[in-house]
Design a protein around this motif. Structure first.
Motif, PDB file in Angstrom:
ATOM      1  N   GLU A 125       0.827  -1.202   0.000  1.00 51.31           N
ATOM      2  CA  GLU A 125       0.000   0.000   0.000  1.00 51.31           C
ATOM      3  C   GLU A 125       0.868   1.262   0.000  1.00 51.31           C
ATOM      4  OE1 GLU A 125      -3.804   2.036   0.054  1.00 51.31           O
ATOM      5  OE2 GLU A 125      -2.820   0.288  -0.824  1.00 51.31           O
ATOM      6  N   ALA A 126       2.002   1.233   0.694  1.00 49.62           N
ATOM      7  CA  ALA A 126       2.911   2.392   0.684  1.00 49.62           C
ATOM      8  C   ALA A 126       3.426   2.669  -0.720  1.00 49.62           C
ATOM      9  CB  ALA A 126       4.075   2.144   1.638  1.00 49.62           C
ATOM     10  N   LEU A 129       0.592   4.200  -2.838  1.00 47.66           N
ATOM     11  CA  LEU A 129       0.229   5.569  -2.484  1.00 47.66           C
ATOM     12  C   LEU A 129       1.275   6.582  -2.939  1.00 47.66           C
ATOM     13  CD1 LEU A 129      -1.222   5.056   1.107  1.00 47.66           C
ATOM     14  CD2 LEU A 129      -2.487   5.672  -0.958  1.00 47.66           C
ATOM     15  N   ILE A 140       7.211   7.990   3.009  1.00 42.85           N
ATOM     16  CA  ILE A 140       6.189   7.099   3.555  1.00 42.85           C
ATOM     17  C   ILE A 140       6.870   5.882   4.152  1.00 42.85           C
ATOM     18  CG2 ILE A 140       5.766   5.830   1.386  1.00 42.85           C
ATOM     19  CD1 ILE A 140       2.712   6.013   2.191  1.00 42.85           C
ATOM     20  N   GLY A 148      -0.486   0.584  10.497  1.00 49.84           N
ATOM     21  CA  GLY A 148      -0.713   1.410   9.318  1.00 49.84           C
ATOM     22  C   GLY A 148       0.558   2.028   8.796  1.00 49.84           C
ATOM     23  N   LEU A 149       0.422   3.213   8.168  1.00 46.25           N
ATOM     24  CA  LEU A 149       1.540   3.909   7.545  1.00 46.25           C
ATOM     25  C   LEU A 149       1.670   5.306   8.129  1.00 46.25           C
ATOM     26  CD1 LEU A 149       0.724   2.994   3.822  1.00 46.25           C
ATOM     27  CD2 LEU A 149       2.532   1.951   5.225  1.00 46.25           C
ATOM     28  N   ALA A 151       3.151   9.097   6.783  1.00 45.60           N
ATOM     29  CA  ALA A 151       3.614   9.806   5.595  1.00 45.60           C
ATOM     30  C   ALA A 151       3.843  11.271   5.918  1.00 45.60           C
ATOM     31  CB  ALA A 151       2.597   9.676   4.458  1.00 45.60           C
ATOM     32  N   ILE A 163      -5.640  10.465  -0.622  1.00 44.50           N
ATOM     33  CA  ILE A 163      -5.473   9.107  -0.088  1.00 44.50           C
ATOM     34  C   ILE A 163      -6.695   8.662   0.711  1.00 44.50           C
ATOM     35  CG2 ILE A 163      -2.971   9.386  -0.028  1.00 44.50           C
ATOM     36  CD1 ILE A 163      -3.197   9.634   3.018  1.00 44.50           C
ATOM     37  N   ALA A 166      -7.341   4.978   0.920  1.00 46.96           N
ATOM     38  CA  ALA A 166      -6.225   4.091   1.282  1.00 46.96           C
ATOM     39  C   ALA A 166      -6.736   2.832   1.963  1.00 46.96           C
ATOM     40  CB  ALA A 166      -5.244   4.820   2.184  1.00 46.96           C
ATOM     41  N   VAL A 170      -3.472   5.903   7.475  1.00 45.56           N
ATOM     42  CA  VAL A 170      -2.276   6.678   7.151  1.00 45.56           C
ATOM     43  C   VAL A 170      -2.238   7.924   8.020  1.00 45.56           C
ATOM     44  CG1 VAL A 170      -0.950   7.851   5.365  1.00 45.56           C
ATOM     45  CG2 VAL A 170      -2.374   5.878   4.753  1.00 45.56           C
ATOM     46  N   THR A 171      -1.163   8.095   8.783  1.00 47.44           N
ATOM     47  CA  THR A 171      -0.951   9.293   9.584  1.00 47.44           C
ATOM     48  C   THR A 171      -0.155  10.291   8.758  1.00 47.44           C
ATOM     49  OG1 THR A 171      -0.931   8.000  11.626  1.00 47.44           O
ATOM     50  CG2 THR A 171       0.030  10.215  11.711  1.00 47.44           C
TER      51      THR A 171
END
Length: 403
Positions: A125-126, A129, A140, A148-149, A151, A163, A166, A170-171
């Protein structure tokens, strides 16, 4: 976290060979040591590094088992201040993993904790994105707890909209568009930690290696192109750049190379020294490393904050490590690109393990520079480096030369 990622190469004209320091090639060794308070109540940095070494080896064993058998692995964090290695797993670990963890617990305290996503899910997913939002996302990285991720972006509002769909949380943190950011008179066999350029001095050599049957020096891919001649600040030719990989930010200079690295400080013949390289080490979140840039000198108490980070410097560099100086002083700066990232051997700090090579700095964390031209460069307490795994990915079969 605000972010301005800049490749840690000195700009043309930032240093001139005529005015550069001219140290001899030192054969003496001295300890490479972390300074300041030791985290977690350890009696000494040696005690912490011994535990860290056990944790990294255990993490390597687990990663190797995951590579063979797959599974729900999400990440791993070394927490020497808590005397434990934390392994995050989605679902129930297999019997093989449980048996391995049980075996490893004879030497290392290991906690296996639940995760929402696997490392492979987060990496996939990273990659999607950042490729879909190259004009918005500056870096990221997967969260090691599998939640999660994280970014960084130049525009939180626009990126949040982009996003919205997503597949994982994602933070986002505000940042800026990143840019691509002796030691001074070495001689064959060339060592790591010395200054080089094509021809102006702008980067640092990393580690001596062998690749495809020849000796070479590892450094940063953004420092030069294949076919260019690398030279030291006096104009002496080191060799020709034979291989480069921009996606991993590593290159190889074909030359006579020796398994040692220059260390602290820069430009003082009387106090400069070198250390033998005795092997390589993986990079694990929570571990401590040192850098040895040709411009900044040797700097320690730098802790790994994230791994497998993709940074956007006008092109994408994959698999980097984010690391931060714990006292918020210089970790690396202009001209240190390609320089050694190392871990002292806890049993003999006159020796070092190769962890990777300096790639980029974060301009939002600027601090006073150390070393050569301290007033004429930009240095930061947060850096990104290409771990040894980036070199092995880019150049299969590469091997470190020990001193």
């Amino acid at each position: 976290m605000a972010l301005g990622i800049v490749i840690a190469a000195a700009g043309m004209g930032t240093a001139q060979a005529a005015s550069a320091p001219d140290p001899v090639k030192p054969q003496t060794t001295r300890p490479v040591e972390h300074t300041g308070p030791v985290p977690g109540g350890y009696a000494s940095w040696k005690d912490l590094l011994l535990d860290q070494q056990k944790m990294v080896k255990a993490a390597d064993r687990i990663a190797a088992a995951v590579a063979r058998n797959g599974g729900g692995y999400a990440g791993v964090v070394a927490a020497p201040e808590n005397r434990e290695l934390r392994v995050y797993w989605k679902g129930k670990p297999s019997k093989a993993i449980n048996d391995l963890v049980g075996q490893l617990r004879r030497d290392v305290a290991i906690s296996v904790l639940p995760a929402q996503y696997t490392a492979r899910e987060l990496e996939s997913e990273a990659n999607r994105l950042i490729r879909a939002n190259r004009d918005l996302i500056t870096s990221i990285e997967p969260l090691q707890d599998g939640s999660g991720l994280a970014a960084t972006t130049a525009s939180v509002g626009a990126t949040r909209t982009a996003i919205a769909g997503a597949a994982v949380p994602v933070t986002l943190s505000q940042g800026v568009q990143p840019k691509v950011a002796s030691r001074w008179d070495d001689s064959p066999p060339w060592w790591g930690g010395s200054v080089w350029g094509t021809p102006s001095p702008a980067c640092t050599t990393g580690f001596a290696v062998t690749y495809q049957g020849a000796t070479k020096i590892l450094s940063s891919g953004h420092c030069a192109s294949v076919g260019q001649t690398a030279a030291d600040p006096t104009g002496q030719a080191i060799g020709t750049v034979t291989h480069s990989n921009s996606a991993r930010d590593v290159l190889l200079i074909g030359t006579s190379a020796g398994g040692r690295v220059f260390n602290n400080p820069v430009g003082n013949v009387a106090t400069e020294f070198s250390n033998p390289v005795i092997g390589t080490t993986s990079s694990v979140v929570g571990m401590f490393v040192c850098t040895s840039g040709g411009f900044s000198g040797t700097l320690c108490n730098i802790r790994v904050a994230a791994v497998n980070v993709t940074i956007n410097v006008g092109w994408l560099i994959n698999g980097t490590v984010r690391a931060e100086q714990q006292a918020f002083t210089n970790a690396a700066g202009g001209g240190d690109s390609g320089g050694p990232v190392e871990v002292p051997n806890p049993s003999n700090t006159n020796q070092v393990y190769a962890a990777g090579t300096v790639t980029a700095t974060d301009f939002s964390t600027q601090v006073p520079c150390t070393g050569y031209r301290p007033g004429g460069r930009v240095c930061t307490w947060r850096i990104y480096y290409s771990p040894w795994s980036n070199a092995t990915t880019a150049f299969p079969g590469i091997a470190i030369i020990t001193g």
